[in-house]
Design an enzyme around this catalytic site. Sequence first.
Site, PDB file in Angstrom:
ATOM      1  CG  ASN A 131      -0.415  -0.173   2.526  1.00 21.45           C
ATOM      2  OD1 ASN A 131       0.614  -0.827   2.698  1.00 21.45           O
ATOM      3  ND2 ASN A 131      -1.041   0.403   3.524  1.00 21.45           N
ATOM      4  CB  ILE A 132       1.733   3.685  -2.249  1.00 15.81           C
ATOM      5  CG1 ILE A 132       2.579   2.460  -2.630  1.00 15.81           C
ATOM      6  CG2 ILE A 132       2.560   4.971  -2.337  1.00 15.81           C
ATOM      7  CD1 ILE A 132       2.995   2.421  -4.102  1.00 15.81           C
ATOM      8  CD  GLU A 133      -1.522   4.801   4.553  1.00 18.94           C
ATOM      9  OE1 GLU A 133      -1.041   5.648   5.344  1.00 18.94           O
ATOM     10  OE2 GLU A 133      -2.251   3.856   4.922  1.00 18.94           O
ATOM     11  CB  CYS A 142      -5.218  -1.375  -1.585  1.00 24.38           C
ATOM     12  SG  CYS A 142      -6.529  -0.572  -0.667  1.00 24.38           S
ATOM     13  CD  GLU A 173      -5.415  -5.957  -1.299  1.00 17.66           C
ATOM     14  OE1 GLU A 173      -4.829  -4.867  -1.159  1.00 17.66           O
ATOM     15  OE2 GLU A 173      -6.166  -6.443  -0.451  1.00 17.66           O
ATOM     16  CB  CYS A 209     -10.989  -2.029   0.415  1.00 21.95           C
ATOM     17  SG  CYS A 209     -10.275  -1.493  -1.152  1.00 21.95           S
ATOM     18  CB  CYS A 262      -8.854  -4.290  -3.674  1.00 20.00           C
ATOM     19  SG  CYS A 262      -7.614  -3.023  -3.356  1.00 20.00           S
TER      20      CYS A 262
HETATM   21  N1  THU Z   1      -5.167  -1.586   2.626  1.00 15.44           N
HETATM   22  C1  THU Z   1      -4.578  -2.386   1.695  1.00 15.44           C
HETATM   23  O1  THU Z   1      -3.517  -2.077   1.143  1.00 15.44           O
HETATM   24  N2  THU Z   1      -5.200  -3.552   1.389  1.00 15.44           N
HETATM   25  C2  THU Z   1      -6.301  -4.035   2.015  1.00 15.44           C
HETATM   26  O2  THU Z   1      -6.758  -5.134   1.690  1.00 15.44           O
HETATM   27  C3  THU Z   1      -6.934  -3.265   3.078  1.00 15.44           C
HETATM   28  C4  THU Z   1      -6.425  -1.881   3.252  1.00 15.44           C
HETATM   29  C5  THU Z   1      -4.457  -0.346   3.010  1.00 15.44           C
HETATM   30  C6  THU Z   1      -5.039   0.952   2.548  1.00 15.44           C
HETATM   31  C7  THU Z   1      -4.488   1.917   3.582  1.00 15.44           C
HETATM   32  O3  THU Z   1      -3.199   2.320   3.210  1.00 15.44           O
HETATM   33  C8  THU Z   1      -4.382   1.081   4.841  1.00 15.44           C
HETATM   34  O4  THU Z   1      -4.387  -0.268   4.420  1.00 15.44           O
HETATM   35  C9  THU Z   1      -5.486   1.323   5.854  1.00 15.44           C
HETATM   36  O5  THU Z   1      -6.719   1.219   5.262  1.00 15.44           O
END
Ligand code: THU
Length: 145
Positions: free
Chosen positions: A52-54, A63, A65, A96, A99
Amino acid sequence: MAPRRPSSKLTQYKQLVSVAQSVRRLAHAPFSNFHVGAALLATDGRIYTGCNIENSSYGLTICAERTAVFKAISEGERNFRAIAVISDESGFTPPCGACRQVLMDLAGNIDFIMANAKGEMEIVKLKELLPLAFTPKNLKNPHRS
Ligand code: THU
């Protein structure tokens, strides 16, 4: 030398989980502090990773995935078998809604492997996570690639 036996599905999936576990360390999650790693297995055996890259504009976060599947598609891969996902939660992390939709569109009804900290796996079909999905087939002019 004896011919090498193809590895079993379980062995392959365990390996996929361990790749997801390694890539989780690369997650950029300064806002949620929730680190996620994904490893997407193509039918030809290639593995595409994602974390994940915020973003400070939170909605632009991607996310793990989707990072993995976008990387794969951008490298010309079109056929997939499974995706493994692991977070730093002790339990399983389900994907989520965004995804689920993106994976169904681009990867189809693959195995979705949720892994926990103990290395245990829960495997479900993507269709179970997204029943009655809207897909390219539902478009008036379905694309054919
Ligand atoms: N996130 C994912 O990368 N994959 C998931 O299946 C659930 C959520 C990430 C998004 C965000 O950066 C962090 O988790 C919190 O929601």
